[in-house]
Design a protein around this motif. Structure first.
Motif, PDB file in Angstrom:
ATOM      1  N   GLN A  49     -74.701 -71.849  73.087  1.00 25.16           N
ATOM      2  CA  GLN A  49     -75.189 -73.213  72.835  1.00 25.16           C
ATOM      3  C   GLN A  49     -74.082 -74.117  72.302  1.00 25.16           C
ATOM      4  OE1 GLN A  49     -78.198 -74.292  73.878  1.00 25.16           O
ATOM      5  NE2 GLN A  49     -78.271 -72.228  74.756  1.00 25.16           N
ATOM      6  N   THR A  50     -73.217 -73.587  71.471  1.00 25.38           N
ATOM      7  CA  THR A  50     -72.093 -74.409  71.015  1.00 25.38           C
ATOM      8  C   THR A  50     -71.120 -74.668  72.163  1.00 25.38           C
ATOM      9  OG1 THR A  50     -70.888 -72.448  70.223  1.00 25.38           O
ATOM     10  CG2 THR A  50     -72.233 -73.641  68.616  1.00 25.38           C
TER      11      THR A  50
ATOM     12  N   ALA B  78     -74.991 -75.675  58.527  1.00 18.38           N
ATOM     13  CA  ALA B  78     -75.355 -74.366  59.059  1.00 18.38           C
ATOM     14  C   ALA B  78     -76.535 -74.526  60.005  1.00 18.38           C
ATOM     15  CB  ALA B  78     -75.714 -73.412  57.927  1.00 18.38           C
ATOM     16  N   ALA B  79     -76.428 -73.934  61.182  1.00 25.68           N
ATOM     17  CA  ALA B  79     -77.507 -73.947  62.169  1.00 25.68           C
ATOM     18  C   ALA B  79     -77.879 -72.510  62.493  1.00 25.68           C
ATOM     19  CB  ALA B  79     -77.071 -74.687  63.433  1.00 25.68           C
ATOM     20  N   THR B  80     -79.146 -72.166  62.340  1.00 26.65           N
ATOM     21  CA  THR B  80     -79.576 -70.775  62.498  1.00 26.65           C
ATOM     22  C   THR B  80     -80.561 -70.609  63.659  1.00 26.65           C
ATOM     23  OG1 THR B  80     -81.375 -71.104  60.906  1.00 26.65           O
ATOM     24  CG2 THR B  80     -79.272 -70.317  60.043  1.00 26.65           C
ATOM     25  N   LEU B  81     -80.441 -69.489  64.342  1.00 23.83           N
ATOM     26  CA  LEU B  81     -81.388 -69.101  65.385  1.00 23.83           C
ATOM     27  C   LEU B  81     -82.298 -68.032  64.797  1.00 23.83           C
ATOM     28  CD1 LEU B  81     -82.369 -69.106  68.359  1.00 23.83           C
ATOM     29  CD2 LEU B  81     -80.669 -67.297  68.786  1.00 23.83           C
ATOM     30  N   MET B  82     -83.545 -68.391  64.508  1.00 26.63           N
ATOM     31  CA  MET B  82     -84.470 -67.472  63.864  1.00 26.63           C
ATOM     32  C   MET B  82     -85.199 -66.618  64.904  1.00 26.63           C
ATOM     33  SD  MET B  82     -83.623 -68.152  60.889  1.00 26.63           S
ATOM     34  CE  MET B  82     -84.788 -67.095  60.008  1.00 26.63           C
ATOM     35  N   PRO B  83     -85.801 -65.483  64.499  1.00 27.64           N
ATOM     36  CA  PRO B  83     -86.429 -64.565  65.460  1.00 27.64           C
ATOM     37  C   PRO B  83     -87.524 -65.196  66.325  1.00 27.64           C
ATOM     38  CG  PRO B  83     -86.115 -63.490  63.351  1.00 27.64           C
ATOM     39  CD  PRO B  83     -85.763 -64.927  63.140  1.00 27.64           C
TER      40      PRO B  83
ATOM     41  N   ILE C 122     -67.305 -79.087  60.161  1.00 28.88           N
ATOM     42  CA  ILE C 122     -67.561 -77.692  60.534  1.00 28.88           C
ATOM     43  C   ILE C 122     -69.054 -77.469  60.741  1.00 28.88           C
ATOM     44  CG2 ILE C 122     -67.462 -75.281  59.771  1.00 28.88           C
ATOM     45  CD1 ILE C 122     -64.945 -75.966  58.204  1.00 28.88           C
ATOM     46  N   ILE C 123     -69.398 -76.779  61.825  1.00 28.17           N
ATOM     47  CA  ILE C 123     -70.770 -76.336  62.067  1.00 28.17           C
ATOM     48  C   ILE C 123     -70.759 -74.817  62.172  1.00 28.17           C
ATOM     49  CG2 ILE C 123     -72.719 -76.346  63.656  1.00 28.17           C
ATOM     50  CD1 ILE C 123     -71.949 -79.169  64.483  1.00 28.17           C
ATOM     51  N   LEU C 124     -71.548 -74.158  61.325  1.00 22.69           N
ATOM     52  CA  LEU C 124     -71.707 -72.706  61.362  1.00 22.69           C
ATOM     53  C   LEU C 124     -72.963 -72.385  62.158  1.00 22.69           C
ATOM     54  CD1 LEU C 124     -71.105 -71.994  57.553  1.00 22.69           C
ATOM     55  CD2 LEU C 124     -69.397 -72.197  59.371  1.00 22.69           C
ATOM     56  N   ALA C 125     -72.889 -71.441  63.090  1.00 31.39           N
ATOM     57  CA  ALA C 125     -74.046 -71.079  63.905  1.00 31.39           C
ATOM     58  C   ALA C 125     -74.166 -69.568  63.976  1.00 31.39           C
ATOM     59  CB  ALA C 125     -73.929 -71.681  65.306  1.00 31.39           C
ATOM     60  N   SER C 126     -75.401 -69.082  63.793  1.00 33.75           N
ATOM     61  CA  SER C 126     -75.579 -67.629  63.751  1.00 33.75           C
ATOM     62  C   SER C 126     -76.976 -67.210  64.160  1.00 33.75           C
ATOM     63  CB  SER C 126     -75.336 -67.119  62.324  1.00 33.75           C
ATOM     64  OG  SER C 126     -76.412 -67.504  61.466  1.00 33.75           O
ATOM     65  N   HIS C 127     -77.102 -65.915  64.477  1.00 32.71           N
ATOM     66  CA  HIS C 127     -78.411 -65.280  64.606  1.00 32.71           C
ATOM     67  C   HIS C 127     -78.971 -65.085  63.196  1.00 32.71           C
ATOM     68  CE1 HIS C 127     -76.280 -64.065  68.311  1.00 32.71           C
ATOM     69  NE2 HIS C 127     -77.471 -63.985  68.867  1.00 32.71           N
ATOM     70  N   GLY C 128     -80.220 -65.477  62.976  1.00 30.98           N
ATOM     71  CA  GLY C 128     -80.822 -65.309  61.654  1.00 30.98           C
ATOM     72  C   GLY C 128     -80.203 -66.229  60.618  1.00 30.98           C
ATOM     73  N   GLU C 129     -80.371 -65.889  59.344  1.00 28.17           N
ATOM     74  CA  GLU C 129     -79.971 -66.760  58.245  1.00 28.17           C
ATOM     75  C   GLU C 129     -78.517 -66.559  57.808  1.00 28.17           C
ATOM     76  OE1 GLU C 129     -82.829 -65.891  55.233  1.00 28.17           O
ATOM     77  OE2 GLU C 129     -84.439 -67.018  56.211  1.00 28.17           O
ATOM     78  N   PHE C 130     -77.749 -65.828  58.593  1.00 29.42           N
ATOM     79  CA  PHE C 130     -76.367 -65.519  58.220  1.00 29.42           C
ATOM     80  C   PHE C 130     -75.549 -66.779  57.940  1.00 29.42           C
ATOM     81  CE2 PHE C 130     -71.973 -64.705  59.900  1.00 29.42           C
ATOM     82  CZ  PHE C 130     -71.511 -63.978  58.807  1.00 29.42           C
ATOM     83  N   ALA C 131     -75.656 -67.785  58.788  1.00 29.41           N
ATOM     84  CA  ALA C 131     -74.861 -69.004  58.617  1.00 29.41           C
ATOM     85  C   ALA C 131     -75.172 -69.686  57.299  1.00 29.41           C
ATOM     86  CB  ALA C 131     -75.097 -69.957  59.787  1.00 29.41           C
ATOM     87  N   GLU C 132     -76.443 -69.771  56.948  1.00 35.11           N
ATOM     88  CA  GLU C 132     -76.822 -70.401  55.678  1.00 35.11           C
ATOM     89  C   GLU C 132     -76.340 -69.568  54.494  1.00 35.11           C
ATOM     90  OE1 GLU C 132     -81.035 -70.838  55.934  1.00 35.11           O
ATOM     91  OE2 GLU C 132     -80.908 -72.686  57.138  1.00 35.11           O
ATOM     92  N   GLY C 133     -76.451 -68.246  54.610  1.00 34.51           N
ATOM     93  CA  GLY C 133     -76.037 -67.372  53.513  1.00 34.51           C
ATOM     94  C   GLY C 133     -74.541 -67.398  53.280  1.00 34.51           C
TER      95      GLY C 133
ATOM     96  N   LYS D 276     -80.962 -78.106  66.798  1.00 35.63           N
ATOM     97  CA  LYS D 276     -80.333 -78.111  65.475  1.00 35.63           C
ATOM     98  C   LYS D 276     -78.848 -78.474  65.587  1.00 35.63           C
ATOM     99  CE  LYS D 276     -83.410 -74.466  63.720  1.00 35.63           C
ATOM    100  NZ  LYS D 276     -83.478 -73.080  63.207  1.00 35.63           N
ATOM    101  N   LEU D 277     -78.205 -77.937  66.602  1.00 35.49           N
ATOM    102  CA  LEU D 277     -76.779 -78.236  66.789  1.00 35.49           C
ATOM    103  C   LEU D 277     -76.565 -79.706  67.148  1.00 35.49           C
ATOM    104  CD1 LEU D 277     -75.788 -75.030  68.792  1.00 35.49           C
ATOM    105  CD2 LEU D 277     -75.045 -75.607  66.468  1.00 35.49           C
ATOM    106  N   ASP D 278     -77.427 -80.243  67.996  1.00 36.49           N
ATOM    107  CA  ASP D 278     -77.341 -81.657  68.355  1.00 36.49           C
ATOM    108  C   ASP D 278     -77.486 -82.537  67.117  1.00 36.49           C
ATOM    109  OD1 ASP D 278     -76.929 -81.244  71.056  1.00 36.49           O
ATOM    110  OD2 ASP D 278     -79.066 -81.350  71.567  1.00 36.49           O
ATOM    111  N   GLU D 279     -78.442 -82.193  66.272  1.00 37.63           N
ATOM    112  CA  GLU D 279     -78.667 -82.967  65.043  1.00 37.63           C
ATOM    113  C   GLU D 279     -77.445 -82.909  64.136  1.00 37.63           C
ATOM    114  OE1 GLU D 279     -81.795 -83.170  61.251  1.00 37.63           O
ATOM    115  OE2 GLU D 279     -82.091 -81.703  62.856  1.00 37.63           O
ATOM    116  N   ALA D 280     -76.842 -81.726  64.050  1.00 36.71           N
ATOM    117  CA  ALA D 280     -75.650 -81.574  63.205  1.00 36.71           C
ATOM    118  C   ALA D 280     -74.496 -82.412  63.746  1.00 36.71           C
ATOM    119  CB  ALA D 280     -75.255 -80.107  63.137  1.00 36.71           C
ATOM    120  N   VAL D 281     -74.290 -82.370  65.061  1.00 37.16           N
ATOM    121  CA  VAL D 281     -73.210 -83.158  65.668  1.00 37.16           C
ATOM    122  C   VAL D 281     -73.437 -84.644  65.431  1.00 37.16           C
ATOM    123  CG1 VAL D 281     -72.156 -83.846  67.857  1.00 37.16           C
ATOM    124  CG2 VAL D 281     -72.609 -81.437  67.409  1.00 37.16           C
TER     125      VAL D 281
END
Length: 327
Positions: A75-76, A32-37, A4-15, A47-52
């Motif tokens: 991106q996913t 968890a992969a996050t898109l920061m401001p 599973i890869i979680l992806a979100s705007h901001g830190e939501f995925a990590e939280g 980040k997604l490539d690294e996770a895959v």
């Protein structure tokens, strides 16, 4: 097991991953992969490539993203086009959805299978107050011939199934019904009814209401005194019931067993520390009275399953007690 890869705007995925692991325990093969401001689409793509890549070749991957059409989804989606049949995307990530995915992925081999499953279950995590706004669902008991009928509408003496309640789990847990029970143990044992057995709580309407609100959707939950458990144990109308029993102390379990409740095994999940008690592992605190109670239960043929979560390794109760010189 599906990755599973979680992806979100901001830190939501990590939280949300941290929240899920507080309930479900530490998880492998989830990132968890996050898109920061201060970042752009290319930063998230890296980040997604690294996770895959971390999952290795031919991995089945479920992407769970916050918004359909947002940058994490876009991106996913690029990766989905590349991975093809070995991936799937689910948008609208929330905690009930993630917990459903974590609970189901162990028994599933493909991302498509897992995605279909959680989409069919996702809406059950949505609850509302005031409760009259919640769509009502009839909870019924299935008879031998597949007909559904509420137990309370049956004539006394009616026999369902083999006439005996199937106790799928009997657990001692000071906290009674909480996330680890409502999510993990509910999925592991699949009860049709959760029964909190406690003389005090059964008379406290507020606590009973709170327990019912904490219950997993679709599972009827009651708080009853020990004497009531003894009654329904002998009532053949409950013969089609798969019951999870929750006690907050082993003494109440012993009383129920001595009055004829057919409990074969007790899961010792959590016993809170108190003055005069000693910790025998990270979750169990006992005193001499508890040790005597364990011994009495063993004399009734009861065995013990010492673990917090279904995925934990079982510990041996006698070994834990000997280590602390309690037996």
């Amino acid at each position: 097991m599906v990755n599973i890869i979680l992806a979100s705007h901001g830190e939501f995925a990590e939280g949300i991953l941290q929240s899920a692991q507080m309930i479900f325990g530490e998880q492998e093969q989830i990132v968890a992969a996050t898109l920061m401001p201060n970042e752009g689409p290319d930063d998230l793509k890296a980040k997604l490539d690294e996770a895959v890549d971390s999952f290795g070749e031919d991995a089945e991957i479920l992407f769970m993203v916050d918004l359909w059409g947002g940058t994490p989804f876009n991106q996913t989606n690029i990766l989905y086009d590349h991975l093809g049949e070995k991936s799937a995307i689910v948008a609208g990530l929330n905690l009930p959805m993630l917990l459903e995915a974590l609970g189901a992925r162990m028994g599933m081999e493909t991302a498509h299978e897992l995605a279909s499953h959680i989409i069919s279950k996702e809406a059950i995590g949505i609850r509302v107050k005031p409760e009259e706004l919640q769509p009502q669902e009839e909870v019924a008991t299935e008879t031998e011939d597949g007909q559904e009928q509420a137990v309370g509408s049956l004539e006394p003496g009616t026999v369902l199934g083999d006439g005996k309640i199937d106790y799928v789990l009997t657990r001692v847990d000071t906290r009674l019904l909480h996330g680890q029970v409502a999510i993990n143990w509910n999925k592991a044992t699949n009860p049709t009814r959760i029964i909190v057995v406690n003389d005090t709580i059964s008379k406290d309407e507020m606590r009973k209401t709170l327990l019912q609100q904490a219950a997993p959707p679709g599972v009827r939950t009651n708080a009853i005194p020990i004497r009531k458990l003894v009654e329904i144990n002998d009532d053949p109308r409950f013969g089609a019931t798969r019951a999870m029993l929750l006690f907050d102390n082993p003494q109440d379990v012993l009383e129920a067993v001595e009055q004829g409740v057919d409990i074969k095994e007790v899961n010792l999940g959590s016993m809170a520390h108190a003055t005069g008690k000693r910790m025998i592992n990270k979750a169990l605190s006992v005193d001499e009275e508890d040790v005597k109670t364990f011994k009495a239960l063993e004399e009734h043929g009861v065995t013990f399953d010492v673990r917090i979560l279904p995925g934990d390794s079982r510990e041996d109760l006698d070994s834990l007690l000997r280590k602390e010189d309690l037996i």
